[in-house]
Write a protein that holds these residues in place. Structure first.
Motif, PDB file in Angstrom:
ATOM      1  N   MET A  49       0.808  -1.214   0.000  1.00  0.00           N
ATOM      2  CA  MET A  49       0.000   0.000   0.000  1.00  0.00           C
ATOM      3  C   MET A  49       0.846   1.271   0.000  1.00  0.00           C
ATOM      4  O   MET A  49       0.398   2.305  -0.479  1.00  0.00           O
ATOM      5  CB  MET A  49      -0.953  -0.007   1.192  1.00  0.00           C
ATOM      6  N   ALA A  50       2.067   1.204   0.510  1.00  0.00           N
ATOM      7  CA  ALA A  50       2.967   2.367   0.520  1.00  0.00           C
ATOM      8  C   ALA A  50       3.728   2.512  -0.799  1.00  0.00           C
ATOM      9  O   ALA A  50       4.329   3.553  -1.047  1.00  0.00           O
ATOM     10  CB  ALA A  50       3.958   2.249   1.677  1.00  0.00           C
ATOM     11  N   SER A  51       3.672   1.517  -1.643  1.00  0.00           N
ATOM     12  CA  SER A  51       4.442   1.510  -2.889  1.00  0.00           C
ATOM     13  C   SER A  51       3.642   2.123  -4.041  1.00  0.00           C
ATOM     14  O   SER A  51       2.422   2.304  -3.955  1.00  0.00           O
ATOM     15  CB  SER A  51       4.837   0.077  -3.250  1.00  0.00           C
ATOM     16  N   GLU A  52       4.341   2.397  -5.122  1.00  0.00           N
ATOM     17  CA  GLU A  52       3.705   2.906  -6.332  1.00  0.00           C
ATOM     18  C   GLU A  52       2.750   1.882  -6.943  1.00  0.00           C
ATOM     19  O   GLU A  52       1.885   2.243  -7.732  1.00  0.00           O
ATOM     20  CB  GLU A  52       4.761   3.324  -7.357  1.00  0.00           C
ATOM     21  N   ARG A  53       2.899   0.623  -6.580  1.00  0.00           N
ATOM     22  CA  ARG A  53       1.999  -0.418  -7.090  1.00  0.00           C
ATOM     23  C   ARG A  53       0.555  -0.188  -6.661  1.00  0.00           C
ATOM     24  O   ARG A  53      -0.373  -0.671  -7.289  1.00  0.00           O
ATOM     25  CB  ARG A  53       2.462  -1.797  -6.626  1.00  0.00           C
ATOM     26  N   SER A  54       0.347   0.581  -5.580  1.00  0.00           N
ATOM     27  CA  SER A  54      -1.012   0.825  -5.087  1.00  0.00           C
ATOM     28  C   SER A  54      -1.696   2.001  -5.785  1.00  0.00           C
ATOM     29  O   SER A  54      -2.830   2.338  -5.461  1.00  0.00           O
ATOM     30  CB  SER A  54      -0.989   1.067  -3.575  1.00  0.00           C
ATOM     31  N   VAL A  55      -1.029   2.615  -6.751  1.00  0.00           N
ATOM     32  CA  VAL A  55      -1.595   3.772  -7.438  1.00  0.00           C
ATOM     33  C   VAL A  55      -2.934   3.425  -8.100  1.00  0.00           C
ATOM     34  O   VAL A  55      -3.826   4.277  -8.197  1.00  0.00           O
ATOM     35  CB  VAL A  55      -0.590   4.371  -8.456  1.00  0.00           C
TER      36      VAL A  55
END
Length: 191
Positions: A49-55
């Motif tokens: 959730m903190a990563s760019e993957r959660s965009v």
């Protein structure tokens, strides 16, 4: 307000809370165990959730917001009889992601969602897990329909929705964060 909506402002079809609060079933496939989330599942969840993957789901999110979303996945089981489930490799016990049957504020319908954690993509885990949870929704919960809300830019999730038999429903209402709605229906008549 349509007759199939509840009065909580959430918007999902009215569902009576389970008579006995539940934490979720344990479901299995050839390689996976889908089980209720545990506290030790949170670190991998928070990292994603903190990563760019959660965009594609409105992120990145700070740890506090990630905790609120994680807790929501857990508590939906008590309120609605469905929610989030950890996807675990049966042999090793490694948690590789999460699948969920969601009814969140702003969601017009019940949603089938998924997320795969870093280093576990491309192995078919989410296809297998989402197929299993979709079958649970139709065969056990007897839902007549289910959707996935997906960002137009999330090519991998769009492909997964299609592998699950979803079709683009351009008439369906979508939450603001998402562009596309993929719809699923049971493939066989329910008993």
């Amino acid at each position: 307000m349509p007759a199939d909506r509840d009065h909580t402002g959430i918007g999902c079809p009215a569902t009576e809370s389970p008579a006995t609060p539940m934490v979720g079933p344990v479901l299995t496939t050839d390689r996976l165990t889908l089980r209720p989330n545990r506290l030790d599942d949170f670190e991998a969840y928070a990292d994603l959730m903190a990563s760019e993957r959660s965009v594609y789901i409105g992120g990145p999110f700070d740890r506090q917001r990630a905790w609120m979303l994680f807790a929501s996945d857990v508590v939906q089981w008590q309120f609605y009889g469905h929610g989030g489930m950890a996807v675990v490799l049966t042999r090793s016990g490694t948690c590789v992601g999460q699948v969920a049957l969601n009814c969140l504020p702003g969601f017009p319908e019940r949603e089938l969602g998924w997320m795969v954690y870093a280093d576990h993509e491309g192995r078919g885990y989410m296809t297998e897990a989402a197929h299993c949870l979709k079958a649970y929704a139709f065969e056990i919960l007897h839902w007549p329909t289910l959707v996935s809300y997906i960002s137009r830019d999330n090519v991998r999730s769009i492909a997964l929705a299609r592998r699950l038999g979803g079709w683009l429903d351009t008439e369906a209402e979508s939450p603001k964060t998402y562009d596309l709605v993929f719809r699923y229906r049971p493939t066989e008549p329910l008993p």
